[in-house]
Design a protein around this motif. Sequence first.
Motif, PDB file in Angstrom:
ATOM      1  N   THR A   1       1.428 -34.824 -13.740  1.00 40.17           N
ATOM      2  CA  THR A   1       0.484 -34.970 -14.848  1.00 40.17           C
ATOM      3  C   THR A   1       1.176 -34.683 -16.171  1.00 40.17           C
ATOM      4  OG1 THR A   1      -1.159 -34.091 -13.334  1.00 40.17           O
ATOM      5  CG2 THR A   1      -1.803 -34.288 -15.630  1.00 40.17           C
TER       6      THR A   1
ATOM      7  N   ALA B   1      -4.905 -34.609 -18.734  1.00 42.89           N
ATOM      8  CA  ALA B   1      -4.389 -33.323 -18.275  1.00 42.89           C
ATOM      9  C   ALA B   1      -5.464 -32.552 -17.511  1.00 42.89           C
ATOM     10  CB  ALA B   1      -3.905 -32.504 -19.467  1.00 42.89           C
TER      11      ALA B   1
ATOM     12  N   GLY C   1      -5.821 -34.016 -14.115  1.00 41.54           N
ATOM     13  CA  GLY C   1      -4.704 -33.605 -13.273  1.00 41.54           C
ATOM     14  C   GLY C   1      -4.876 -32.175 -12.775  1.00 41.54           C
TER      15      GLY C   1
END
Lengths: 508, 530
Positions: free
Chosen positions: A19, A43, A46
């Motif tokens: 990520t 993010a 992830g």
Amino acid sequence: MNPTPSIDRILPEVILTLTGVAVMLLDASLKPAWPRRPLGWLAAIGTTLALWASLWQLSLPEGAGFFGTVETTTFTVFFHVLICGIVLVALLLSLDTLPPDSHHQGEFYALVVFGAVGMCLLTSAIELLVVFIALEISSISTYILAGYRKQTGRSPEAAIKYFLLGSFATAFFLYGIALIFGATGSTQVYEIAHLASTAQNHALVVIALAMLLVGILFKVSAAPFHIWTPDVYEGAPSPVVALLSTGPKAATFALLLRILYEAFPALHSLWAPLLWVVAVLSMTIGNLAALRQQNVKRMMAYSSIAHAGYLLAAFAGIGSIGIAAASFYAAAYAAMNVGIFAVITLVSGYDEKYPMIDDFRGLVYRAPLLGCVLIFFLISLIGVPFTGGFFGKFYSFSAAVDGGALALAIVGLLNSGLAAAYYLRLAAVAAQRPSDEANRAAVPKPQVGVAVSAALLLSVAATLVLGIVPNGVLRAAQSGAHTLQVPGQPTDPPSAAAAVTVEMPPKP
Amino acid sequence: MQSFDPIILNLILLVPLAGAVLVAMVPDRAKLPNWIAFLTALFTFLLTLHLPAHFHLHQAGFQFEINRVWIENPSISYHVGVDGLSLWLVVLTGLLAPVGVLASWTAIQSRRKVFYSLFLIQQTAMFGVFVSLDMMLYYAFWELSLVPMAVLIAMYGRKDGPKAALKFFLYTFIPSAPLLVAILWLYARTGSFDFVTLRILLGHGSFSSTAMFWMALAFLVAFAVKVPVFPLHGWIADTYSEAPVALAMVVAGKLGLYSLLRFHVGFFPLQAQAAAPLLIALAVVGILYGACLALVQRDFWRVIAFAALSHFSLVTLAIYGLTLTGWNGAVYQILSLGIVEGALFVLLGALENRYATSQIASFGGLAARLPRAAAYFVIASLTMIGLPLLSSFIGEFAILSSTFTQVSRGWGIAAAVSVILSASYMLWLVQRLFYGPEGALAVKPARDLRFGELVALTPLVVLMFVMGVAPNLWFRSIQTGVHPPAPQFATVQQPVIRSETAGSGRLEGAAVRLHAAPTTNQLAFREVQR
């Protein structure tokens, strides 16, 4: 040595790394004019995936993997989930509070995710060199993040201070690893446990442990290694402090548990009194200093020092009771602290024009819901029954009493009474009606976006769950504690043989 | 109605909490928070009346029990129940809640939502303290009861709220730290937080006398501060003169006295007996000291504060006289004091609300202008003094007579002096407030008691009379708590507590209490043995 890398043992870290890399690459390839906010969402997604991956790891048989450097047990899953949760909340918080035109926003998200890689790895590594690498990964990203608001004076100062002192601390830690390798010939936690008690040079082992402790206690900002905390917390951007004061701390406490209970259980009689002193010092210094602060972030910095002390009280507990209490406290502390920093970020603004206690005056009137959330977190930090803070303290002190440290428990409880004074002061200020309209207009009404609401909701829910139905988390912490307590089955036969051979020669 | 029995305590604990949430949600318009708080409190009071209505006088042990595992490890249960000891205290708490709301009706004007929600949370906490049978649950409620109190004193203090709140908080919080440590230590040794189990284990002498001494001390100090017992009374005057009326009438006395009787004497009868001479002496000092201080105060809140110190000390004397009659009287006196003090607080709050001062010297000759207030105040004062046919007489008589005949004549006589002293300060207060030459303030136009205040006061005054003439309505059930029926275990062991003087009845209470393990205890004990 197992030839296959068994990636599944480090799946959350892998997901987080991918990520982070994806965020960085996208940031570099997108046009500069485009908004970077979607990267933050990427993010966050992830991190959520990493959280699920850690939960999935529960289905794996417990044991080591990735060339015997990491292990997956209930203990590591517990802390992985905790850290991923903290990082998720911090990301959601940054999504709404970072100004849209700020530079290098993509890097910010990437660094947060890379930091998470380090923290996660820190909790599962059983090889001291990997531990060191993890520590560095998490530290370096937080050094940079602390200096993220570099256009102001304070933020770079905080970053430099944190970096210099932090490097010293990690140097100590590395030196400790070198010495323990010198004394035992191994850097693997379970092997150290077997070898340390029979090492030829006992003094070397003790010095090594002391070095390791210096490095770790610095990271958790326990007294007397706490000096950096207020300055860094004050200077670093608030969303970063939300992460800094919880994530790395939780991870480092996990590391401390692992090192003390897994690598050096034989030296219990040495480190237990030491931590007793550190706990008492941290609580008392933290609370006394917090009483005098006018800046909310500095106050919370000292409060976090005090909370490190409460958590260390759990280390007076015997075996799994102490470990479970410490793990639970880490979770409870993280939930309420990340939440309160979310509120602080919203109130004082990203550029922190309003960081003083007086700027919180009348918050309940300006933004009723946010004010109530602030008071709720403060109440939990005090340790009022039926909040996460209460059960955290209760288990911690209960472990201490169980281990015979009655005085420590009494000091801790008195300290939590003392702490109530400054938490209540902030709560009282927030609940005060603003004196005049001019003052009221001076501090703007905080803007609460969707992402931040989700962050606050998550932390409020976690704090409540830990306070009212702590059964599930507690059971997880306890089974984690048991996995940490089980004397390590050596991962590969040679080391077991080594352990036996070293035990043979009689001590000089 | 019987079908409510298994959940009635849940309802009593949850309804105020739900009310608190509701108050926090509604807009602060007109009298909406007041009404919600009042209706919640009234409804809770009606719920508490279910307890005496369905209380079985001949059944031993705790009734309306609910025992569910809350947390498995450490084993904390949601274990609640009432017996004769706590039954009427729950009802009293329920009764004073609507009275408190009515007393704050006009006095509290700002931030009413905060006030009423915290007030209702405080109610839940108090109910929780009285009904908890799990030490951890008990401690949680005990702590919870501190916080709303401290916050409200800080917010609504008359002159120097924050300072009084800090004093109150420190005085009550610091001693509860050793209490928690003692509870945790007990758990570390026995693996149980359950009151019934612990009482049996402690009674069987499985602990060294040193450990028992320190635990008993931790329990004693924490509760004694809350009562307060003589040298630990530093907070009471400031708290009484700063706290909002509705909270002042619930803060002192009840919680501490109940806890002393239930947990200190109940868990540690031997240690209680060892400490009894000291506590009796302190109680008598407190009685006289409080009464003397009440005589010289200039502020009527402080008069009431020191009068309360004096009267609570009398109850402490009764508890540590360790006699059955004394304990009955003690519980009865707690109830009576709760009602009398409630009435006095409402009346004085009304006066302060009208004249914006609590300095006695400013008043005088109010009886002509506020005849209803004067009448109610005189009745409440006479009850406080302990006039026959009024509620306090019964309690005081039981306490003093048991002290005189079964404990010590000297202490009995010394304590009886307080009756004269209390007559002096109360009557003098009445005289200075309502009679004599008109004070500077009396010319200020003020309405007599409003409808709401009358609604709050009348039931209290009626109760003072009823409790004065028909005490058996209460004693019958109080006795089942103090002296459990069907003492199956009474003959198993010699009474642990021996009396050193002739009074044979003196210690019988504690002994029976210790060994008369009722049926539920037996079961619990068997579980422990297993």
